[in-house]
Design an enzyme around this catalytic site. Structure first.
Site, short mmCIF file in Angstrom:
data_model
loop_
_atom_site.label_atom_id
_atom_site.label_comp_id
_atom_site.label_asym_id
_atom_site.label_seq_id
_atom_site.Cartn_x
_atom_site.Cartn_y
_atom_site.Cartn_z
N GLU A 93 0.84 -1.20 0.00
CA GLU A 93 0.00 0.00 0.00
C GLU A 93 0.88 1.25 0.00
OE1 GLU A 93 -2.30 2.56 -0.59
OE2 GLU A 93 -3.42 0.68 -0.34
N TYR A 104 -14.93 1.27 1.14
CA TYR A 104 -15.09 1.77 -0.23
C TYR A 104 -16.29 1.10 -0.89
CZ TYR A 104 -14.27 2.97 -5.06
OH TYR A 104 -14.43 3.44 -6.34
N GLU A 105 -16.43 -0.19 -0.67
CA GLU A 105 -17.55 -0.92 -1.27
C GLU A 105 -18.88 -0.38 -0.74
OE1 GLU A 105 -17.86 -5.43 -2.21
OE2 GLU A 105 -18.61 -5.15 -0.16
N ASP A 149 5.67 0.97 -4.92
CA ASP A 149 5.10 0.39 -6.12
C ASP A 149 5.07 -1.14 -6.04
OD1 ASP A 149 4.44 -0.35 -8.71
OD2 ASP A 149 5.73 1.13 -9.64
N ASP A 172 -7.47 1.68 -8.05
CA ASP A 172 -7.78 2.96 -8.68
C ASP A 172 -8.26 2.69 -10.11
OD1 ASP A 172 -7.71 5.53 -9.90
OD2 ASP A 172 -6.25 6.19 -8.40
N THR A 208 -15.77 -3.78 2.41
CA THR A 208 -14.84 -2.69 2.70
C THR A 208 -15.62 -1.39 2.76
OG1 THR A 208 -14.38 -2.10 0.38
CG2 THR A 208 -13.08 -3.90 1.33
N ASP A 222 -16.21 -1.76 -8.75
CA ASP A 222 -17.57 -1.30 -8.99
C ASP A 222 -17.64 -0.45 -10.26
OD1 ASP A 222 -15.97 0.56 -7.36
OD2 ASP A 222 -17.69 1.89 -7.58
#
Length: 232
Positions: free
Chosen positions: A88, A213-214, A115, A137, A211, A173
């Site tokens: 991360e 974000y989900e 990275d 992303d 999560t 998504d």
């Protein structure tokens, strides 16, 4: 005199590196815990990655872009005989994860804060049992598609480090990224899509914790998709 142009040190598949200032406790965890858990990519890895971990493990699993670590922490607790490598580059996400890890045994966890392609290039052939790429992303603008992590070069990297029969899970998504990933994996000889029914697209993985974000995506009307591939 014009300063010579410097080459990029990463392949830039991620966006910003920092968010809000870290709390004192988060900064302390970054100072104290990150050096202990961080992969040393300057040292050649053992051909058996299980030796990376202080605790005995049977499998090694890699998560790329774990955010705040909710999914990674869940899998660590759920799979006591699996060693985990988490990547991360977002400093705030790594700090949040390390704060949580400080409250749990860290003997089956190694991390890297830059990275992910560097880690993939460092790993030995056929050394990973499972790769998770969850809500990466999406780089939704066509001119940025080249920055999407799923591309022929990175699929080659996945194919090299995954064991035969190993798993690659991709969740998103964003319709265009889902189609993009299916198209790229379909054209890559090393990957087999495991869906057999239409419902498989939208069926979460076994033990899926969800999560933040989900949850946000669902609130905003976007439907999550869970793709499963096998290394053939």
């Amino acid at each position: 005199m014009t300063e010579p142009r410097r080459e990029r040190s990463t392949e830039a598949f991620f966006g910003r590196r920092r968010g809000k200032p870290l709390t004192d406790l988060q900064s302390q965890r970054m100072r104290d815990l990150l050096p202990r858990l961080r992969l040393d990519l300057d040292t050649a890895p053992s051909s058996d990655l299980k030796t990376l971990f202080a605790a005995p493990v049977d499998l090694v699993r890699l998560e790329i872009g774990f955010g705040g670590g909710e999914h990674l922490l869940h899998r660590i607790e759920e799979n006591p005989r699996t060693g985990f490598i988490g990547v991360e580059p977002f400093v705030n996400g790594m700090a949040k994860f390390l704060r949580a890890v400080a409250e749990t045994p860290g003997d089956r966890i190694r991390v890297y804060e830059d990275d992910a392609t560097r880690v993939l290039d460092w790993l030995p052939d056929a050394s990973i049992d499972h790769i998770d790429l969850l809500y990466p992303d999406p780089w939704p603008k066509p001119r940025h598609f080249k920055r999407r992590f799923v591309n022929p070069g990175n699929l080659d990297r996945f194919a090299r480090v995954l064991k035969p029969g190993g798993a690659f899970n991709f969740a998103s998504d964003i319709d265009t990224y889902i189609d993009w990933t299916l198209s790229h994996c379909d054209r890559h000889a090393a990957f087999e899509w495991l869906a057999t029914r239409p419902v498989d697209w939208h069926t979460p993985y076994a033990g899926w914790p969800g999560t933040r974000y989900e949850e946000k995506a669902i609130r905003e009307g976007r439907k999550p998709c869970y793709l499963r591939f096998r290394r053939v």
